[in-house]
Motif scaffolding. Structure first.
Motif, PDB file in Angstrom:
ATOM      1  N   ALA A 167       0.823  -1.219   0.000  1.00 36.53           N
ATOM      2  CA  ALA A 167       0.000   0.000   0.000  1.00 36.53           C
ATOM      3  C   ALA A 167       0.850   1.259   0.000  1.00 36.53           C
ATOM      4  O   ALA A 167       0.552   2.223  -0.707  1.00 36.53           O
ATOM      5  N   GLU A 168       1.924   1.277   0.777  1.00 36.04           N
ATOM      6  CA  GLU A 168       2.760   2.482   0.855  1.00 36.04           C
ATOM      7  C   GLU A 168       3.449   2.762  -0.475  1.00 36.04           C
ATOM      8  O   GLU A 168       3.537   3.915  -0.904  1.00 36.04           O
ATOM      9  N   LYS A 169       3.908   1.709  -1.156  1.00 35.97           N
ATOM     10  CA  LYS A 169       4.543   1.907  -2.467  1.00 35.97           C
ATOM     11  C   LYS A 169       3.521   2.389  -3.490  1.00 35.97           C
ATOM     12  O   LYS A 169       3.826   3.229  -4.338  1.00 35.97           O
ATOM     13  N   ALA A 170       2.306   1.850  -3.407  1.00 36.76           N
ATOM     14  CA  ALA A 170       1.252   2.295  -4.319  1.00 36.76           C
ATOM     15  C   ALA A 170       0.903   3.759  -4.075  1.00 36.76           C
ATOM     16  O   ALA A 170       0.696   4.531  -5.026  1.00 36.76           O
ATOM     17  N   LEU A 171       0.841   4.159  -2.802  1.00 35.82           N
ATOM     18  CA  LEU A 171       0.560   5.559  -2.475  1.00 35.82           C
ATOM     19  C   LEU A 171       1.665   6.464  -3.006  1.00 35.82           C
ATOM     20  O   LEU A 171       1.384   7.513  -3.606  1.00 35.82           O
ATOM     21  N   GLN A 172       2.915   6.089  -2.790  1.00 39.02           N
ATOM     22  CA  GLN A 172       4.015   6.917  -3.269  1.00 39.02           C
ATOM     23  C   GLN A 172       3.995   7.035  -4.794  1.00 39.02           C
ATOM     24  O   GLN A 172       4.293   8.101  -5.343  1.00 39.02           O
ATOM     25  N   GLN A 173       3.614   5.957  -5.471  1.00 40.11           N
ATOM     26  CA  GLN A 173       3.505   6.024  -6.922  1.00 40.11           C
ATOM     27  C   GLN A 173       2.369   6.955  -7.338  1.00 40.11           C
ATOM     28  O   GLN A 173       2.514   7.739  -8.288  1.00 40.11           O
TER      29      GLN A 173
END
Length: 444
Positions: free
Chosen positions: A203-209
Protein backbone atom coordinates in the motif's frame (compact mmCIF):
# COMPACT_ATOMS: atom_id res chain seq x y z
CA UNK A 1 -2.88 41.01 -28.96
CA UNK A 2 -4.76 40.49 -25.69
CA UNK A 3 -3.39 38.45 -22.78
CA UNK A 4 -5.93 37.01 -20.36
CA UNK A 5 -5.07 35.62 -16.94
CA UNK A 6 -7.17 32.76 -15.55
CA UNK A 7 -7.10 31.63 -11.92
CA UNK A 8 -8.99 29.35 -9.54
CA UNK A 9 -8.57 28.19 -5.94
CA UNK A 10 -11.98 26.71 -5.11
CA UNK A 11 -13.42 23.32 -6.01
CA UNK A 12 -12.10 21.36 -9.00
CA UNK A 13 -9.66 24.05 -10.08
CA UNK A 14 -8.52 22.36 -13.30
CA UNK A 15 -12.14 21.79 -14.35
CA UNK A 16 -12.97 25.43 -13.64
CA UNK A 17 -10.11 26.57 -15.86
CA UNK A 18 -11.09 24.18 -18.65
CA UNK A 19 -14.67 25.42 -18.60
CA UNK A 20 -13.38 28.99 -18.83
CA UNK A 21 -11.21 28.16 -21.85
CA UNK A 22 -14.16 26.56 -23.65
CA UNK A 23 -16.36 29.58 -22.91
CA UNK A 24 -13.73 32.12 -23.97
CA UNK A 25 -13.29 30.33 -27.28
CA UNK A 26 -17.02 30.77 -27.87
CA UNK A 27 -16.98 34.57 -27.47
CA UNK A 28 -17.83 36.14 -30.87
CA UNK A 29 -14.84 37.93 -32.33
CA UNK A 30 -12.40 36.08 -30.04
CA UNK A 31 -9.57 33.74 -31.11
CA UNK A 32 -7.39 31.94 -28.54
CA UNK A 33 -3.97 31.64 -30.14
CA UNK A 34 -1.95 30.00 -27.35
CA UNK A 35 -2.46 28.56 -23.87
CA UNK A 36 0.27 28.77 -21.23
CA UNK A 37 1.29 26.06 -18.78
CA UNK A 38 -0.44 26.03 -15.39
CA UNK A 39 1.21 27.56 -12.30
CA UNK A 40 0.59 26.63 -8.67
CA UNK A 41 1.06 29.27 -5.96
CA UNK A 42 0.06 30.17 -2.46
CA UNK A 43 -2.87 32.56 -2.05
CA UNK A 44 -2.11 36.29 -2.09
CA UNK A 45 -3.87 37.44 1.08
CA UNK A 46 -4.48 40.74 2.87
CA UNK A 47 -3.57 41.16 6.51
CA UNK A 48 -5.93 39.45 8.97
CA UNK A 49 -7.47 37.28 6.25
CA UNK A 50 -9.49 34.34 7.62
CA UNK A 51 -7.53 31.03 7.65
CA UNK A 52 -10.04 29.44 5.27
CA UNK A 53 -8.95 31.88 2.54
CA UNK A 54 -5.49 30.33 2.47
CA UNK A 55 -6.03 27.94 -0.44
CA UNK A 56 -3.48 27.43 -3.26
CA UNK A 57 -4.24 28.97 -6.64
CA UNK A 58 -3.85 27.61 -10.14
CA UNK A 59 -3.12 30.26 -12.78
CA UNK A 60 -2.43 30.40 -16.51
CA UNK A 61 -2.55 32.85 -19.40
CA UNK A 62 -4.13 32.93 -22.86
CA UNK A 63 -2.81 34.90 -25.81
CA UNK A 64 -5.82 36.02 -27.83
CA UNK A 65 -6.89 38.15 -30.74
CA UNK A 66 -10.23 39.96 -30.55
CA UNK A 67 -12.31 42.44 -32.49
CA UNK A 68 -14.03 43.55 -29.27
CA UNK A 69 -13.33 46.77 -27.40
CA UNK A 70 -11.76 46.36 -23.92
CA UNK A 71 -14.89 47.06 -21.86
CA UNK A 72 -17.02 44.88 -24.13
CA UNK A 73 -14.58 42.01 -23.62
CA UNK A 74 -14.57 42.66 -19.87
CA UNK A 75 -18.37 42.29 -19.83
CA UNK A 76 -18.10 38.95 -21.64
CA UNK A 77 -15.47 37.69 -19.21
CA UNK A 78 -17.57 38.61 -16.18
CA UNK A 79 -20.50 36.67 -17.63
CA UNK A 80 -18.22 33.64 -17.97
CA UNK A 81 -17.08 33.95 -14.34
CA UNK A 82 -20.68 34.03 -13.16
CA UNK A 83 -21.78 31.17 -15.43
CA UNK A 84 -19.09 28.91 -13.95
CA UNK A 85 -20.16 29.74 -10.42
CA UNK A 86 -18.54 32.95 -9.22
CA UNK A 87 -21.10 35.42 -7.95
CA UNK A 88 -20.89 39.21 -8.31
CA UNK A 89 -19.11 40.50 -5.22
CA UNK A 90 -17.39 43.53 -3.76
CA UNK A 91 -14.40 41.92 -2.02
CA UNK A 92 -11.31 41.35 -4.17
CA UNK A 93 -9.14 39.05 -2.08
CA UNK A 94 -11.18 36.03 -1.06
CA UNK A 95 -11.27 32.51 -2.52
CA UNK A 96 -13.00 32.22 -5.86
CA UNK A 97 -14.08 29.57 -8.29
CA UNK A 98 -12.76 31.56 -11.22
CA UNK A 99 -10.90 34.77 -12.01
CA UNK A 100 -10.53 35.97 -15.59
CA UNK A 101 -8.48 39.16 -15.88
CA UNK A 102 -7.20 41.21 -18.81
CA UNK A 103 -3.46 41.25 -18.09
CA UNK A 104 -2.34 43.17 -21.18
CA UNK A 105 -3.80 44.75 -24.32
CA UNK A 106 -1.02 45.16 -26.86
CA UNK A 107 1.23 47.71 -25.17
CA UNK A 108 -1.72 49.95 -24.29
CA UNK A 109 -2.26 51.64 -20.93
CA UNK A 110 -5.89 51.66 -19.82
CA UNK A 111 -7.03 53.29 -16.59
CA UNK A 112 -10.72 53.53 -15.86
CA UNK A 113 -13.08 52.86 -13.00
CA UNK A 114 -13.71 49.33 -14.27
CA UNK A 115 -10.46 48.33 -15.92
CA UNK A 116 -6.73 48.78 -15.35
CA UNK A 117 -4.28 47.50 -17.99
CA UNK A 118 -1.59 46.28 -17.55
CA UNK A 119 -3.08 44.42 -14.63
CA UNK A 120 -2.18 45.94 -11.30
CA UNK A 121 1.16 44.73 -9.86
CA UNK A 122 1.64 42.36 -12.79
CA UNK A 123 5.42 42.84 -12.69
CA UNK A 124 5.51 41.71 -9.03
CA UNK A 125 3.47 38.54 -9.40
CA UNK A 126 5.21 35.50 -10.88
CA UNK A 127 1.96 33.53 -10.99
CA UNK A 128 0.67 36.08 -13.54
CA UNK A 129 3.82 37.34 -15.25
CA UNK A 130 5.37 33.92 -15.95
CA UNK A 131 2.29 32.60 -17.80
CA UNK A 132 2.17 35.86 -19.78
CA UNK A 133 5.83 35.39 -20.70
CA UNK A 134 5.12 31.82 -21.83
CA UNK A 135 2.63 32.99 -24.46
CA UNK A 136 4.02 36.47 -25.23
CA UNK A 137 7.72 36.62 -24.23
CA UNK A 138 8.35 39.76 -26.31
CA UNK A 139 5.49 41.79 -24.80
CA UNK A 140 6.96 45.03 -23.43
CA UNK A 141 5.94 46.58 -20.13
CA UNK A 142 4.52 50.03 -20.98
CA UNK A 143 4.46 51.79 -17.58
CA UNK A 144 7.18 54.16 -16.41
CA UNK A 145 9.58 52.88 -13.80
CA UNK A 146 12.33 50.26 -13.48
CA UNK A 147 10.57 47.78 -15.79
CA UNK A 148 9.63 50.24 -18.55
CA UNK A 149 10.06 48.70 -22.02
CA UNK A 150 11.43 45.43 -20.63
CA UNK A 151 10.01 42.27 -22.18
CA UNK A 152 7.92 39.83 -20.20
CA UNK A 153 10.72 37.29 -20.53
CA UNK A 154 13.24 39.76 -19.05
CA UNK A 155 10.99 40.68 -16.12
CA UNK A 156 10.35 37.01 -15.37
CA UNK A 157 14.06 36.32 -15.02
CA UNK A 158 14.13 38.13 -11.64
CA UNK A 159 12.63 35.06 -9.92
CA UNK A 160 14.96 32.44 -11.35
CA UNK A 161 13.62 29.02 -12.34
CA UNK A 162 9.92 28.51 -13.04
CA UNK A 163 10.06 25.03 -11.51
CA UNK A 164 11.70 25.25 -8.07
CA UNK A 165 8.99 27.02 -6.08
CA UNK A 166 11.52 29.60 -4.81
CA UNK A 167 9.64 32.56 -6.30
CA UNK A 168 7.27 34.74 -4.24
CA UNK A 169 4.20 32.81 -3.03
CA UNK A 170 6.12 29.62 -3.94
CA UNK A 171 4.87 30.00 -7.50
CA UNK A 172 5.98 27.24 -9.85
CA UNK A 173 4.98 25.67 -13.12
CA UNK A 174 3.31 22.25 -12.93
CA UNK A 175 2.89 19.52 -15.54
CA UNK A 176 -0.92 19.54 -15.80
CA UNK A 177 -2.40 21.46 -18.75
CA UNK A 178 -5.92 22.48 -19.76
CA UNK A 179 -5.42 22.31 -23.54
CA UNK A 180 -4.37 18.65 -23.91
CA UNK A 181 -5.97 15.32 -22.98
CA UNK A 182 -5.97 14.67 -19.25
CA UNK A 183 -3.42 12.06 -18.24
CA UNK A 184 -4.52 8.96 -16.34
CA UNK A 185 -1.67 7.38 -14.39
CA UNK A 186 -1.62 3.63 -13.81
CA UNK A 187 -1.06 1.94 -10.45
CA UNK A 188 -1.12 -1.83 -10.89
CA UNK A 189 -1.55 -3.63 -7.57
CA UNK A 190 -0.77 -6.92 -9.28
CA UNK A 191 2.11 -9.41 -9.52
CA UNK A 192 1.46 -10.18 -13.21
CA UNK A 193 0.75 -6.95 -15.12
CA UNK A 194 2.66 -6.87 -18.39
CA UNK A 195 5.00 -3.92 -17.73
CA UNK A 196 5.22 -3.28 -13.98
CA UNK A 197 3.74 -6.30 -12.23
CA UNK A 198 4.71 -6.57 -8.56
CA UNK A 199 6.15 -3.05 -8.23
CA UNK A 200 3.27 -1.58 -6.19
CA UNK A 201 1.73 -4.46 -4.27
CA UNK A 202 2.42 -2.80 -0.92
CA UNK A 203 0.00 0.00 0.00
CA UNK A 204 2.76 2.48 0.86
CA UNK A 205 4.54 1.91 -2.47
CA UNK A 206 1.25 2.30 -4.32
CA UNK A 207 0.56 5.56 -2.48
CA UNK A 208 4.01 6.92 -3.27
CA UNK A 209 3.51 6.02 -6.92
CA UNK A 210 0.13 7.81 -6.95
CA UNK A 211 1.73 10.92 -5.42
CA UNK A 212 4.51 10.79 -7.98
CA UNK A 213 2.08 10.37 -10.88
CA UNK A 214 0.12 13.47 -9.82
CA UNK A 215 3.35 15.44 -9.40
CA UNK A 216 4.26 14.27 -12.93
CA UNK A 217 1.03 15.50 -14.50
CA UNK A 218 -1.72 12.94 -13.86
CA UNK A 219 -5.24 14.08 -12.97
CA UNK A 220 -6.72 10.59 -12.71
CA UNK A 221 -5.18 7.59 -10.95
CA UNK A 222 -6.37 4.22 -12.26
CA UNK A 223 -5.85 1.46 -9.71
CA UNK A 224 -6.17 -2.16 -10.80
CA UNK A 225 -5.67 -5.37 -8.85
CA UNK A 226 -6.42 -7.89 -11.61
CA UNK A 227 -4.26 -8.11 -14.72
CA UNK A 228 -6.01 -8.44 -18.08
CA UNK A 229 -2.89 -9.59 -19.95
CA UNK A 230 -3.38 -12.77 -22.05
CA UNK A 231 -1.34 -14.86 -19.61
CA UNK A 232 -3.04 -13.52 -16.47
CA UNK A 233 -5.08 -15.69 -14.13
CA UNK A 234 -8.59 -14.44 -13.24
CA UNK A 235 -9.11 -13.33 -9.64
CA UNK A 236 -12.01 -13.77 -7.31
CA UNK A 237 -13.67 -10.59 -6.09
CA UNK A 238 -12.47 -11.31 -2.54
CA UNK A 239 -8.80 -11.52 -3.50
CA UNK A 240 -9.11 -8.45 -5.72
CA UNK A 241 -10.55 -6.42 -2.84
CA UNK A 242 -7.87 -7.68 -0.45
CA UNK A 243 -5.32 -6.06 -2.75
CA UNK A 244 -7.29 -2.86 -3.35
CA UNK A 245 -8.60 -1.99 0.10
CA UNK A 246 -5.30 -1.04 1.80
CA UNK A 247 -4.28 1.07 -1.22
CA UNK A 248 -7.55 3.00 -1.23
CA UNK A 249 -7.31 3.50 2.53
CA UNK A 250 -3.75 4.83 2.19
CA UNK A 251 -4.73 7.29 -0.56
CA UNK A 252 -7.79 8.44 1.38
CA UNK A 253 -5.64 9.13 4.46
CA UNK A 254 -3.08 11.06 2.40
CA UNK A 255 -5.41 13.42 0.50
CA UNK A 256 -3.71 16.50 1.91
CA UNK A 257 -0.38 15.40 0.44
CA UNK A 258 -1.55 15.63 -3.18
CA UNK A 259 -0.58 18.79 -5.04
CA UNK A 260 -3.81 18.41 -7.01
CA UNK A 261 -6.41 16.02 -5.69
CA UNK A 262 -6.79 13.38 -8.42
CA UNK A 263 -9.88 11.51 -9.42
CA UNK A 264 -9.59 7.87 -8.38
CA UNK A 265 -10.56 5.21 -10.90
CA UNK A 266 -10.93 1.54 -10.02
CA UNK A 267 -10.15 -0.89 -12.83
CA UNK A 268 -12.50 -3.78 -12.05
CA UNK A 269 -15.06 -6.04 -13.72
CA UNK A 270 -16.52 -7.31 -10.43
CA UNK A 271 -19.61 -5.49 -9.19
CA UNK A 272 -18.86 -6.61 -5.61
CA UNK A 273 -15.48 -4.87 -5.76
CA UNK A 274 -16.96 -1.80 -7.42
CA UNK A 275 -19.60 -1.53 -4.68
CA UNK A 276 -16.98 -1.54 -1.93
CA UNK A 277 -14.80 0.94 -3.81
CA UNK A 278 -17.71 3.32 -4.31
CA UNK A 279 -18.30 3.30 -0.57
CA UNK A 280 -14.70 4.48 -0.24
CA UNK A 281 -15.53 7.47 -2.44
CA UNK A 282 -13.88 6.55 -5.76
CA UNK A 283 -14.79 8.72 -8.75
CA UNK A 284 -14.71 6.30 -11.69
CA UNK A 285 -15.45 2.65 -12.35
CA UNK A 286 -13.24 1.45 -15.22
CA UNK A 287 -14.88 -1.78 -16.37
CA UNK A 288 -12.94 -3.63 -19.07
CA UNK A 289 -16.06 -5.67 -19.89
CA UNK A 290 -17.98 -2.53 -20.84
CA UNK A 291 -20.55 -2.89 -18.04
CA UNK A 292 -22.02 -6.01 -19.62
CA UNK A 293 -22.98 -7.25 -16.14
CA UNK A 294 -26.45 -6.02 -15.18
CA UNK A 295 -25.41 -5.81 -11.50
CA UNK A 296 -22.58 -3.46 -12.47
CA UNK A 297 -24.94 -1.28 -14.48
CA UNK A 298 -27.40 -1.03 -11.58
CA UNK A 299 -24.58 -0.20 -9.19
CA UNK A 300 -23.19 2.61 -11.37
CA UNK A 301 -26.69 3.93 -12.01
CA UNK A 302 -27.35 4.44 -8.30
CA UNK A 303 -23.95 6.04 -7.69
CA UNK A 304 -22.50 9.41 -8.71
CA UNK A 305 -19.46 7.84 -10.35
CA UNK A 306 -18.51 8.09 -13.99
CA UNK A 307 -17.83 4.87 -15.86
CA UNK A 308 -15.32 3.80 -18.50
CA UNK A 309 -16.85 1.48 -21.09
CA UNK A 310 -14.23 -0.47 -23.03
CA UNK A 311 -14.67 -2.48 -26.20
CA UNK A 312 -13.23 -5.99 -25.97
CA UNK A 313 -13.59 -9.44 -27.48
CA UNK A 314 -12.61 -11.41 -24.38
CA UNK A 315 -11.33 -10.81 -20.86
CA UNK A 316 -8.48 -11.55 -20.35
CA UNK A 317 -7.43 -10.56 -23.85
CA UNK A 318 -6.82 -13.51 -26.14
CA UNK A 319 -5.02 -13.77 -29.45
CA UNK A 320 -7.64 -16.30 -30.52
CA UNK A 321 -10.53 -13.85 -30.14
CA UNK A 322 -9.94 -10.82 -32.39
CA UNK A 323 -11.95 -8.68 -34.77
CA UNK A 324 -12.21 -10.09 -38.32
CA UNK A 325 -9.23 -8.97 -40.37
CA UNK A 326 -11.32 -8.34 -43.48
CA UNK A 327 -13.70 -5.85 -41.80
CA UNK A 328 -13.29 -2.22 -40.78
CA UNK A 329 -12.30 -2.21 -37.08
CA UNK A 330 -13.34 1.44 -36.62
CA UNK A 331 -16.87 0.71 -37.81
CA UNK A 332 -17.16 -2.48 -35.72
CA UNK A 333 -15.96 -0.81 -32.52
CA UNK A 334 -18.16 2.23 -33.15
CA UNK A 335 -21.25 0.08 -33.67
CA UNK A 336 -20.51 -1.90 -30.50
CA UNK A 337 -20.05 1.34 -28.58
CA UNK A 338 -23.33 2.80 -29.85
CA UNK A 339 -25.24 -0.32 -28.82
CA UNK A 340 -23.60 -0.53 -25.39
CA UNK A 341 -24.15 3.15 -24.65
CA UNK A 342 -27.80 2.68 -25.56
CA UNK A 343 -27.98 -0.21 -23.05
CA UNK A 344 -26.44 1.97 -20.36
CA UNK A 345 -28.80 4.87 -21.01
CA UNK A 346 -31.78 2.53 -20.76
CA UNK A 347 -30.34 1.36 -17.42
CA UNK A 348 -30.41 4.97 -16.20
CA UNK A 349 -26.76 5.97 -16.77
CA UNK A 350 -26.65 9.29 -18.61
CA UNK A 351 -24.31 9.76 -21.56
CA UNK A 352 -22.59 12.59 -19.65
CA UNK A 353 -21.27 10.01 -17.17
CA UNK A 354 -19.92 7.64 -19.82
CA UNK A 355 -16.32 7.56 -21.07
CA UNK A 356 -15.76 5.39 -24.13
CA UNK A 357 -12.54 3.38 -24.55
CA UNK A 358 -12.06 1.62 -27.92
CA UNK A 359 -9.92 -0.99 -26.17
CA UNK A 360 -6.55 -0.76 -27.90
CA UNK A 361 -5.05 -4.26 -27.96
CA UNK A 362 -8.15 -6.01 -26.61
CA UNK A 363 -9.36 -8.36 -29.35
CA UNK A 364 -7.46 -6.51 -32.06
CA UNK A 365 -4.40 -7.37 -34.11
CA UNK A 366 -1.71 -4.68 -34.19
CA UNK A 367 -2.98 -3.15 -37.42
CA UNK A 368 -6.48 -2.84 -35.93
CA UNK A 369 -5.14 -0.89 -32.95
CA UNK A 370 -3.25 1.46 -35.23
CA UNK A 371 -6.39 2.08 -37.29
CA UNK A 372 -8.40 2.88 -34.17
CA UNK A 373 -5.78 5.39 -33.05
CA UNK A 374 -5.69 7.04 -36.48
CA UNK A 375 -9.45 7.51 -36.40
CA UNK A 376 -10.16 8.39 -32.76
CA UNK A 377 -12.17 11.39 -33.97
CA UNK A 378 -14.91 8.98 -35.08
CA UNK A 379 -15.61 7.92 -31.50
CA UNK A 380 -16.43 11.48 -30.46
CA UNK A 381 -19.59 11.05 -32.54
CA UNK A 382 -20.85 8.71 -29.80
CA UNK A 383 -21.50 11.81 -27.71
CA UNK A 384 -19.31 10.72 -24.81
CA UNK A 385 -15.86 11.53 -23.56
CA UNK A 386 -13.12 9.36 -25.09
CA UNK A 387 -10.23 7.58 -23.39
CA UNK A 388 -7.32 5.91 -25.17
CA UNK A 389 -5.08 3.37 -23.44
CA UNK A 390 -2.19 2.65 -25.79
CA UNK A 391 0.71 2.75 -23.37
CA UNK A 392 3.44 0.11 -23.87
CA UNK A 393 1.01 -2.32 -25.52
CA UNK A 394 1.78 -5.25 -27.80
CA UNK A 395 0.75 -3.48 -31.04
CA UNK A 396 3.85 -1.31 -30.60
CA UNK A 397 5.81 -4.38 -31.77
CA UNK A 398 5.10 -2.91 -35.21
CA UNK A 399 7.69 -0.24 -34.34
CA UNK A 400 10.13 -1.70 -31.82
CA UNK A 401 11.64 -4.98 -30.60
CA UNK A 402 11.99 -3.54 -27.08
CA UNK A 403 10.21 -5.08 -24.12
CA UNK A 404 6.92 -3.66 -22.81
CA UNK A 405 8.59 -1.60 -20.09
CA UNK A 406 10.93 -0.01 -22.68
CA UNK A 407 8.25 1.32 -25.02
CA UNK A 408 7.79 4.81 -23.63
CA UNK A 409 9.25 6.56 -26.69
CA UNK A 410 6.68 4.90 -28.94
CA UNK A 411 3.97 5.62 -26.37
CA UNK A 412 4.94 9.30 -26.31
CA UNK A 413 4.94 9.59 -30.10
CA UNK A 414 1.35 8.37 -30.23
CA UNK A 415 0.37 10.58 -27.27
CA UNK A 416 1.65 13.64 -29.15
CA UNK A 417 -0.51 12.66 -32.12
CA UNK A 418 -3.55 12.07 -29.90
CA UNK A 419 -3.02 15.43 -28.15
CA UNK A 420 -4.19 17.04 -31.40
CA UNK A 421 -7.27 14.81 -31.69
CA UNK A 422 -10.64 15.09 -29.87
CA UNK A 423 -9.50 12.78 -27.06
CA UNK A 424 -10.29 13.57 -23.43
CA UNK A 425 -8.02 11.16 -21.55
CA UNK A 426 -4.85 9.18 -22.16
CA UNK A 427 -4.05 6.23 -19.90
CA UNK A 428 -0.26 5.97 -19.68
CA UNK A 429 2.42 4.47 -17.48
CA UNK A 430 5.12 7.14 -17.90
CA UNK A 431 3.05 10.23 -17.14
CA UNK A 432 5.99 12.60 -16.81
CA UNK A 433 7.37 11.81 -20.28
CA UNK A 434 3.99 12.51 -21.88
CA UNK A 435 3.46 15.70 -19.88
CA UNK A 436 6.90 16.99 -20.83
CA UNK A 437 6.20 16.23 -24.47
CA UNK A 438 2.88 18.10 -24.30
CA UNK A 439 4.65 21.10 -22.76
CA UNK A 440 7.09 21.45 -25.65
CA UNK A 441 4.49 20.71 -28.31
CA UNK A 442 2.18 23.42 -26.93
CA UNK A 443 5.01 25.97 -26.86
CA UNK A 444 5.80 25.29 -30.50
Amino acid sequence: MVILGLGSNVGDRMANLRKALIAIRQIPGMIVEQVSPVYLSDALLPENAPPEWDMPHLNLALRCHTTLEPLDLLDQLKKIEWSIGRKPEVRHWGPRILDVDILAWNSDIIKSERLTVPHESLQERPFALWPLADVAPDWRFPLNGPYHDKTAAEIGEQWGSRFTGNAPLRARQIYQRIDTPQLMGVVNVTPDSFSDGGAFLEAEKALQQALYLVYSGAEIIDIGAESTAPSAKPLTADIEWQRLEPVLAAIQAAKDKFMILPKISIDTRHSEVAAKALKQGVDWINDVTGLEDEAMRELVCTSKADCVVMHHMSIPASRQHVLPRHQDPVRLVYEWGAKQIDVLEKAGISRERIIFDPGIGFGKVAEHSLQLIRHTDVFKQLGTRVLIGHSRKSFLSLFTPHTFAERDIETLSIALYLAKQPVDYLRVHNVEMCARGFRVQAAL
